[in-house]
Design an enzyme around this catalytic site. Structure first.
Site, short mmCIF file in Angstrom:
data_model
loop_
_atom_site.label_atom_id
_atom_site.label_comp_id
_atom_site.label_asym_id
_atom_site.label_seq_id
_atom_site.Cartn_x
_atom_site.Cartn_y
_atom_site.Cartn_z
N CYS A 131 0.82 -1.23 0.00
CA CYS A 131 0.00 0.00 0.00
C CYS A 131 0.85 1.27 0.00
CB CYS A 131 -0.95 0.00 1.20
SG CYS A 131 -2.17 -1.30 1.09
N HIS A 268 -3.26 7.58 1.83
CA HIS A 268 -3.66 6.23 1.42
C HIS A 268 -5.04 5.97 2.01
CE1 HIS A 268 -3.92 2.04 0.71
NE2 HIS A 268 -3.70 1.69 1.96
N ASN A 298 -10.05 0.06 -0.33
CA ASN A 298 -8.59 0.15 -0.31
C ASN A 298 -8.05 -0.41 -1.63
OD1 ASN A 298 -5.86 -0.20 0.13
ND2 ASN A 298 -6.08 -1.02 2.20
O1 UT7 Z 1 -3.79 -0.73 3.46
C1 UT7 Z 1 -2.92 -1.32 4.36
C2 UT7 Z 1 -3.16 -0.81 5.70
N1 UT7 Z 1 -4.32 -1.43 6.26
C3 UT7 Z 1 -4.95 -0.81 7.23
O2 UT7 Z 1 -4.59 0.28 7.57
C4 UT7 Z 1 -6.07 -1.54 7.90
C5 UT7 Z 1 -6.03 -1.21 9.36
N2 UT7 Z 1 -7.06 -1.88 10.14
C6 UT7 Z 1 -8.36 -1.58 10.04
O3 UT7 Z 1 -8.76 -0.78 9.20
C7 UT7 Z 1 -9.31 -2.18 11.04
O4 UT7 Z 1 -8.59 -2.84 12.02
C8 UT7 Z 1 -10.32 -3.16 10.39
C9 UT7 Z 1 -11.32 -2.40 9.57
C10 UT7 Z 1 -9.60 -4.18 9.55
C11 UT7 Z 1 -11.09 -3.91 11.48
O5 UT7 Z 1 -11.73 -2.96 12.34
P1 UT7 Z 1 -11.59 -3.09 13.93
O6 UT7 Z 1 -12.45 -2.06 14.52
O7 UT7 Z 1 -10.12 -3.06 14.25
O8 UT7 Z 1 -12.21 -4.50 14.19
P2 UT7 Z 1 -11.53 -5.80 14.84
O9 UT7 Z 1 -10.57 -6.40 13.89
O10 UT7 Z 1 -11.06 -5.43 16.20
O11 UT7 Z 1 -12.79 -6.73 14.93
C12 UT7 Z 1 -13.91 -6.42 15.78
C13 UT7 Z 1 -14.96 -7.49 15.61
C14 UT7 Z 1 -14.41 -8.90 15.71
O12 UT7 Z 1 -15.34 -9.70 16.38
P3 UT7 Z 1 -15.12 -10.08 17.93
O13 UT7 Z 1 -13.82 -10.81 17.97
O14 UT7 Z 1 -15.10 -8.77 18.65
O15 UT7 Z 1 -16.32 -10.92 18.22
C15 UT7 Z 1 -14.31 -9.34 14.26
O16 UT7 Z 1 -14.42 -10.74 14.12
O17 UT7 Z 1 -15.54 -7.39 14.30
C16 UT7 Z 1 -15.50 -8.65 13.67
N3 UT7 Z 1 -15.40 -8.45 12.23
C17 UT7 Z 1 -16.45 -8.24 11.44
N4 UT7 Z 1 -17.77 -8.18 11.71
C18 UT7 Z 1 -18.61 -7.94 10.69
C19 UT7 Z 1 -14.28 -8.39 11.47
N5 UT7 Z 1 -14.61 -8.16 10.18
C20 UT7 Z 1 -15.96 -8.07 10.15
C21 UT7 Z 1 -16.87 -7.84 9.12
N6 UT7 Z 1 -18.19 -7.77 9.44
N7 UT7 Z 1 -16.49 -7.64 7.83
#
Ligand code: UT7
Length: 341
Positions: A131, A268, A298
Site C-alpha cells: 500500500c 492512502h 482500499n
Molecule cells: O492498506 C494497508 C493498511 N491497512 C490498514 O490500515 C487496515 C487497518 N485496520 C483496520 O482498518 C481495522 O482494524 C479493520 C477495519 C480491519 C477492522 O476494524 P476493527 O475495529 O479493528 O475491528 P476488529 O478487527 O477489532 O474486529 C472487531 C470485531 C471482531 O469480532 P469479535 O472478535 O469482537 O467478536 C471481528 O471478528 O468485528 C468482527 N469483524 C467483522 N464483523 C462484521 C471483522 N470483520 C468483520 C466484518 N463484518 N467484515
C-alpha cells in the site's frame, strides 16, 4: 552577439545553479465499471453494511471483470495522465509502476503497460511496497529526475486486489477494491525552495519484523501458488496511527514547514478512521482531506494517485498548493511525500 556568450562581469555575483526538481504535469485514473456494494458482500459473508461503514467508511468498491489485469487498468490510467499533461507516449523516458497484483511473476507489469501504450523507448520496471507502493515509486522516479536520468516519467499505482482476496474471509474481503492511478512527472529547473512547484521531499520506511501482520500467504518461492491476503487488522491499525503521524512530522520538518502550510492531505485510503485521525493530527478540516475510500475501498498502491486524479479533475487541487501524501502497508512499509503543485 548571436551564438557567443558575453563575457561575465568579474564583479557580478555568480549565477545560482538551477536545481532540477520533479513537477506533476498530469493525472489519470481508471476504475472498473462494476460496483460491488456492502450489501452485495453481506449476501454471502457474515457481515453487514452498517458494520463496514462504521468500522471503515467503505460503502462500495470496484471489481475488475475476469481477464482485466493490472496492466490494463494501468494503461488506461496512463493514457489519461498523458492526455492531461498534453504529452505523447514517445515523450516519456520511463515507467515506474507500483503493484502487488502483477499480471505475471515476470516480466514487470510496467513493460506490459509500455507495450500497450505503444512506447518503443525508455525503461519500465515495477516497485513492490504494497500500500506504500505509490510513495516508493514516486520517490524512485523523483530521484531519477533529480539525477538527470530522465526528463519525463510515468508513475503508476495499479491493483486487481480482487484476485488475491479470500472471498470467504470477512476480515479482509470487505476492505479492498481494484483500480489504477497515474501521474506524469516532468523535470523543471528552479532555485530549489519550498515555494516552487515540484516534489519537495519523500520519506520511506520499512520494518520487515512486522511482515506477518499483513501479507499474502503464497508466492512462487514458497507455496507455488498466488495465495491470499491475511491481515491482523487491529495490529495494522495500531501501527498506522503512530507511524503515519511520525512520518508526516518528518516530512514537514525536513522542509521547515508547519502543519498550517498544508493545503491538502491526500492519504492512502484504507480506513476512514485512520484518515480522519491524520487530518485531525495535521489540524486540517475534513474538507481539506481527499477521501475516496467510501467509493473505492482500499486500492493499495492505486489509492493515492486515484485520489490525486479525482481532486485534480473536480478542480480542488490548484497550482501553488502544498499537498501532503502518506501511506502504510504490508511489510510493514510506510512513507510520506510533500509536493507543491
Ligand atoms: O492498506 C494497508 C493498511 N491497512 C490498514 O490500515 C487496515 C487497518 N485496520 C483496520 O482498518 C481495522 O482494524 C479493520 C477495519 C480491519 C477492522 O476494524 P476493527 O475495529 O479493528 O475491528 P476488529 O478487527 O477489532 O474486529 C472487531 C470485531 C471482531 O469480532 P469479535 O472478535 O469482537 O467478536 C471481528 O471478528 O468485528 C468482527 N469483524 C467483522 N464483523 C462484521 C471483522 N470483520 C468483520 C466484518 N463484518 N467484515
Amino acid at each position: 552577439m548571436d551564438g557567443v556568450h558575453p563575457a561575465r562581469d568579474p564583479g557580478a555575483p555568480a549565477a545560482v545553479a538551477p536545481r532540477i526538481r520533479s513537477v506533476f504535469a498530469g493525472f489519470g485514473g481508471a476504475l472498473p465499471p462494476r460496483v460491488v456494494t456492502n450489501d452485495d458482500l453481506a449476501a454471502t459473508l457474515d457481515t453487514s453494511n452498517e458494520w463496514i461503514i462504521e468500522r471503515t467508511g467503505i460503502r462500495e468498491r470496484r471489481i475488475a471483470a475476469d481477464g482485466v489485469t493490472a496492466s490494463d487498468l494501468a494503461a488506461e490510467a496512463a493514457r489519461a495522465a498523458l492526455a492531461d499533461a498534453g504529452l505523447e507516449p514517445e515523450a516519456i523516458d520511463g515507467i515506474v509502476l507500483a503493484t502487488s497484483t502483477p499480471d505475471r511473476t515476470y516480466p514487470a507489469t510496467a513493460v506490459f503497460v509500455q507495450a500497450k501504450l505503444g512506447m518503443t523507448r525508455g525503461f519500465a520496471f515495477d516497485v513492490a511496497a504494497v500500500c506504500t507502493g505509490f510513495i516508493y515509486a514516486l520517490s524512485v522516479a523523483d530521484a531519477m529526475i533529480r539525477a538527470g536520468q530522465a526528463r519525463a516519467l510515468l508513475v503508476i499505482g495499479t491493483e486487481v486486489n480482487s484476485r488475491i482476496l479470500d472471498w470467504s474471509d470477512r476480515g479482509t474481503a470487505v476492505l479492498f477494491g481494484d483500480g489504477a492511478g497515474a501521474v506524469v512527472l516532468r523535470a523543471a529547473e528552479g532555485r530549489g525552495d519550498t515555494a516552487e512547484p515540484g516534489i519537495l521531499s519523500t520519506h520511506l520506511h520499512a520494518d520487515g519484523r512486522h511482515e506477518g501482520i499483513l501479507h499474502v500467504d503464497g508466492g512462487p518461492g514458497t507455496t507455488g501458488t498466488v495465495g491470499h491476503v491475511r491481515m491482523q487488522g487491529r495490529e495494522v491499525f495500531r501501527h498506522a496511527v503512530s507511524k503515519l503521524a511520525a512520518v508526516v512530522d518528518e516530512a514537514l520538518a525536513a522542509n521547515g514547514l508547519a502543519q498550517g502550510d498544508v493545503d491538502w492531505l491526500v492519504p492512502h485510503q484504507a480506513n476512514l478512521r485512520i484518515i480522519d485521525a491524520m487530518g485531525r493530527k495535521i489540524g486540517l478540516p475534513p474538507e481539506r482531506v481527499v477521501v475516496t475510500v467510501d467509493r473505492h475501498a482500499n486500492t493499495s498502491a492505486a489509492s493515492i494517485p486515484l485520489a490525486l486524479w479525482e481532486a485534480h479533475r473536480d478542480g480542488r487541487l490548484r497550482k501553488g498548493q502544498l499537498v501532503l501524501m502518506e501511506a502504510i502497508g504490508g511489510g510493514l512499509t510506510w512513507g510520506a511525500a510533500l509536493a507543491r503543485l
